[in-house]
Design an enzyme around this catalytic site. Structure first.
Site, mmCIF file in Angstrom:
data_model
loop_
_atom_site.group_PDB
_atom_site.id
_atom_site.type_symbol
_atom_site.label_atom_id
_atom_site.label_comp_id
_atom_site.label_asym_id
_atom_site.label_seq_id
_atom_site.Cartn_x
_atom_site.Cartn_y
_atom_site.Cartn_z
ATOM 1 N N GLU A 93 94.570 10.132 52.451
ATOM 2 C CA GLU A 93 93.612 10.913 53.230
ATOM 3 C C GLU A 93 92.358 11.162 52.391
ATOM 4 O O GLU A 93 92.440 11.275 51.176
ATOM 5 C CB GLU A 93 94.235 12.264 53.610
ATOM 6 C CG GLU A 93 95.544 12.103 54.366
ATOM 7 C CD GLU A 93 96.212 13.424 54.735
ATOM 8 O OE1 GLU A 93 97.191 13.376 55.464
ATOM 9 O OE2 GLU A 93 95.753 14.498 54.301
ATOM 10 N N CYS A 106 85.508 14.141 49.648
ATOM 11 C CA CYS A 106 86.617 14.485 48.765
ATOM 12 C C CYS A 106 87.610 13.335 48.854
ATOM 13 O O CYS A 106 88.183 13.095 49.916
ATOM 14 C CB CYS A 106 87.240 15.790 49.245
ATOM 15 S SG CYS A 106 88.776 16.211 48.420
ATOM 16 N N CYS A 113 101.400 12.322 43.713
ATOM 17 C CA CYS A 113 100.960 12.868 42.427
ATOM 18 C C CYS A 113 102.204 13.279 41.662
ATOM 19 O O CYS A 113 103.188 13.691 42.253
ATOM 20 C CB CYS A 113 100.079 14.098 42.672
ATOM 21 S SG CYS A 113 99.463 14.890 41.172
ATOM 22 N N CYS A 117 102.511 20.636 40.805
ATOM 23 C CA CYS A 117 102.040 22.013 41.035
ATOM 24 C C CYS A 117 102.772 22.584 42.254
ATOM 25 O O CYS A 117 102.850 21.930 43.299
ATOM 26 C CB CYS A 117 100.536 22.046 41.272
ATOM 27 S SG CYS A 117 99.586 21.417 39.874
ATOM 28 N N CYS A 120 101.055 22.830 45.903
ATOM 29 C CA CYS A 120 100.253 21.694 46.382
ATOM 30 C C CYS A 120 101.094 20.693 47.165
ATOM 31 O O CYS A 120 102.153 20.268 46.724
ATOM 32 C CB CYS A 120 99.590 21.004 45.198
ATOM 33 S SG CYS A 120 98.566 19.606 45.673
ATOM 34 N N SER A 196 88.164 16.688 39.338
ATOM 35 C CA SER A 196 89.009 17.873 39.169
ATOM 36 C C SER A 196 90.337 17.468 38.549
ATOM 37 O O SER A 196 90.985 16.522 38.996
ATOM 38 C CB SER A 196 89.229 18.518 40.538
ATOM 39 O OG SER A 196 90.047 19.655 40.424
ATOM 40 N N HIS A 221 94.037 28.347 37.345
ATOM 41 C CA HIS A 221 94.920 29.148 38.203
ATOM 42 C C HIS A 221 95.719 30.238 37.494
ATOM 43 O O HIS A 221 96.491 30.956 38.140
ATOM 44 C CB HIS A 221 95.892 28.268 38.998
ATOM 45 C CG HIS A 221 95.242 27.179 39.810
ATOM 46 N ND1 HIS A 221 94.049 27.352 40.471
ATOM 47 C CD2 HIS A 221 95.614 25.898 40.062
ATOM 48 C CE1 HIS A 221 93.726 26.226 41.092
ATOM 49 N NE2 HIS A 221 94.654 25.334 40.856
ATOM 50 N N ASN A 295 95.706 27.999 49.982
ATOM 51 C CA ASN A 295 95.956 27.512 51.344
ATOM 52 C C ASN A 295 97.451 27.372 51.550
ATOM 53 O O ASN A 295 98.155 26.904 50.661
ATOM 54 C CB ASN A 295 95.276 26.161 51.550
ATOM 55 C CG ASN A 295 93.772 26.271 51.500
ATOM 56 O OD1 ASN A 295 93.179 27.047 52.248
ATOM 57 N ND2 ASN A 295 93.141 25.529 50.612
ATOM 58 N N CYS A 338 91.987 22.255 50.511
ATOM 59 C CA CYS A 338 92.548 21.965 49.192
ATOM 60 C C CYS A 338 94.054 22.083 49.160
ATOM 61 O O CYS A 338 94.613 23.082 49.590
ATOM 62 C CB CYS A 338 91.993 22.947 48.186
ATOM 63 S SG CYS A 338 90.687 22.238 47.245
HETATM 64 N N1 SAH Z 1 94.917 16.892 40.519
HETATM 65 C C1 SAH Z 1 93.609 17.438 40.492
HETATM 66 C C2 SAH Z 1 92.809 17.255 41.766
HETATM 67 C C3 SAH Z 1 93.494 17.452 43.098
HETATM 68 S S1 SAH Z 1 93.766 19.057 43.715
HETATM 69 C C4 SAH Z 1 93.661 18.898 40.096
HETATM 70 O O1 SAH Z 1 94.736 19.416 39.893
HETATM 71 O O2 SAH Z 1 92.616 19.499 39.918
HETATM 72 C C5 SAH Z 1 92.212 19.813 44.005
HETATM 73 C C6 SAH Z 1 92.266 21.322 43.829
HETATM 74 O O3 SAH Z 1 93.028 21.973 44.865
HETATM 75 C C7 SAH Z 1 92.922 21.766 42.526
HETATM 76 O O4 SAH Z 1 92.181 22.825 41.988
HETATM 77 C C8 SAH Z 1 94.272 22.248 42.991
HETATM 78 O O5 SAH Z 1 94.906 23.095 42.079
HETATM 79 C C9 SAH Z 1 93.902 22.916 44.289
HETATM 80 N N2 SAH Z 1 95.001 23.173 45.197
HETATM 81 C C10 SAH Z 1 96.140 22.483 45.354
HETATM 82 N N3 SAH Z 1 96.911 23.034 46.307
HETATM 83 C C11 SAH Z 1 96.227 24.099 46.765
HETATM 84 C C12 SAH Z 1 96.488 25.056 47.767
HETATM 85 N N4 SAH Z 1 97.613 25.034 48.478
HETATM 86 N N5 SAH Z 1 95.566 26.005 47.981
HETATM 87 C C13 SAH Z 1 94.416 26.028 47.283
HETATM 88 N N6 SAH Z 1 94.095 25.150 46.325
HETATM 89 C C14 SAH Z 1 95.009 24.200 46.067
#
Ligand code: SAH
Length: 351
Positions: A93, A106, A113, A117, A120, A196, A221, A295, A338
């Site tokens: 996506e 984006c 991945c 996290c 995510c 990022s 975070h 989110n 995100c």
């Molecule tokens: N792997 C990279 C880029 C992809 S995620 C990274 O970790 O930065 C892009 C951003 O969205 C990152 O800051 C990630 O931590 C954040 N993110 C992931 N899941 C999220 C969620 N459920 N709510 C808000 N931000 C989130």
């Protein structure tokens, strides 16, 4: 069937070699790139190239190997999510966000991945595979073609914040950045590109040494290791201190201000205490902190912080002297915010 090579995987230098082998002079590189990056998908249309060359190129190469299969526009029309089919059946996506200053894309750098996290969506099924250079380029060209139809301005800003950890696909991402920056392709300024990362320290340093002055965003975070380890497994590999050191190194080498992403999770990392600790951690370092309420994703126990808690966190952090921005939230209603992008294949309910 043997798959043809994708022209979108090739740097201008590699294309120069290809054309040289076909006996063409070097000025043909510009001509070929001109067509490809204006969105042509067939060599037949490249009328200023000799016919025999076109035929030989066509025998060996294809132009792009990513198909748009679905497009979902948010209610307000300010976000568009695209689902793209890859040659092996995987789906990725990417999302276009329309800001006043122009369109930002984006894009995804991996299918899935492996960073894990806990908040995510993209990491739920682990890493499926790295995206090839051409598969990242194809996302930009596909969106350009789509926006072009409605007469809008093409993509000038790119954020590598879709699914995947860009620094875990380092070589392809670096080649991609150089490629789209080239004046004969898309000519996208490095200043308009943000990468990022969840904080792969050694790769941040490697990137800093490469003279690619893009903006670096680090998903922090949490202001300390104990808390960070609770939500991000990568925190066991690199400490918050090491990450901040690497960020300073990046700033010193590139002159580009680093931003730290901080997604607020109710009752976990959104207290006054954490805001103060974050302020101390980043004191005297010219950087930004970008805050965003978490989110929701299916099955994760996290809730968004209340408006009052967000405000207090922001105010407290700002009072420590840190520059804070609140990320504009786009794309909720289309699952394009995100952390909501996924490997939309087998379990894709929208498909
Ligand atoms: N792997 C990279 C880029 C992809 S995620 C990274 O970790 O930065 C892009 C951003 O969205 C990152 O800051 C990630 O931590 C954040 N993110 C992931 N899941 C999220 C969620 N459920 N709510 C808000 N931000 C989130």
């Amino acid at each position: 069937m043997v798959m043809k090579d994708d022209i979108l995987d090739k740097s201008p230098t590699e294309i120069m070699d290809i054309l040289k082998q076909l006996g063409e002079p070097s000025f043909r590189v510009k001509q070929l790139l001109g067509w490809v990056y204006k969105g042509k998908r067939s060599f037949d249309e490249m009328t200023n190239l000799p016919k025999t060359t076109r035929i030989r190129l066509k025998e060996r190469y294809m132009i792009g190997n990513v198909k748009q299969i679905k497009k979902i526009t948010s209610d307000k029309g300010d976000t568009i999510k695209y689902l793209c089919l890859l040659h092996d059946g995987n789906i990725i996506e990417c999302v276009v966000m329309r800001y006043d200053y122009g369109n930002t894309l984006c894009l995804s750098t991996q299918v899935g991945c492996r960073m894990g996290c806990s908040f995510c969506e993209s990491t739920r099924q682990g890493l499926i595979r790295n995206l090839k250079v051409g598969e990242m380029v194809a996302q930009v060209l596909m969106v350009n073609a789509d926006l072009g139809e409605t007469g809008e301005r093409n993509i000038r800003n790119i954020v590598l914040m879709g699914s995947g950890e860009p620094l875990d696909n380092f070589d392809n991402v670096v080649k991609f950045l150089g490629l789209i920056h080239d004046p004969n392709t898309l000519n996208i300024s490095y200043r308009n590109i943000t990468l990022s990362t969840c904080g792969l320290v050694s790769k941040i340093r490697e990137l800093a040494n490469m003279d690619i002055p893009i903006t670096l965003a680090i998903s922090l975070h949490a202001p300390n290791d104990a808390l960070r380890r609770r939500i991000m497994p990568v925190a066991s590999a690199y400490s918050v201190r090491e990450i901040v050191e690497a960020a300073k190194y990046y700033f010193n080498r590139t002159g580009r201000r680093v931003s730290f992403e901080y997604s607020l999770i109710d009752g976990i990392n959104d207290g006054v205490e954490q805001a103060e600790e974050l302020g101390r951690l980043l004191a005297d370092f010219p950087c930004h902190v970008n805050i965003i309420p978490i989110n929701s994703i299916e099955g994760a126990p996290y809730r968004r912080s209340s408006a009052a808690r967000i405000q207090l966190f922001e105010k407290t952090l700002r009072s420590t002297g840190i520059q804070v921005t609140r990320r504009r939230e786009l794309g909720h209603d289309i699952g394009g915010a995100c952390g909501q992008l996924k490997r939309g294949y087998l379990n894709n309910s929208e498909g």
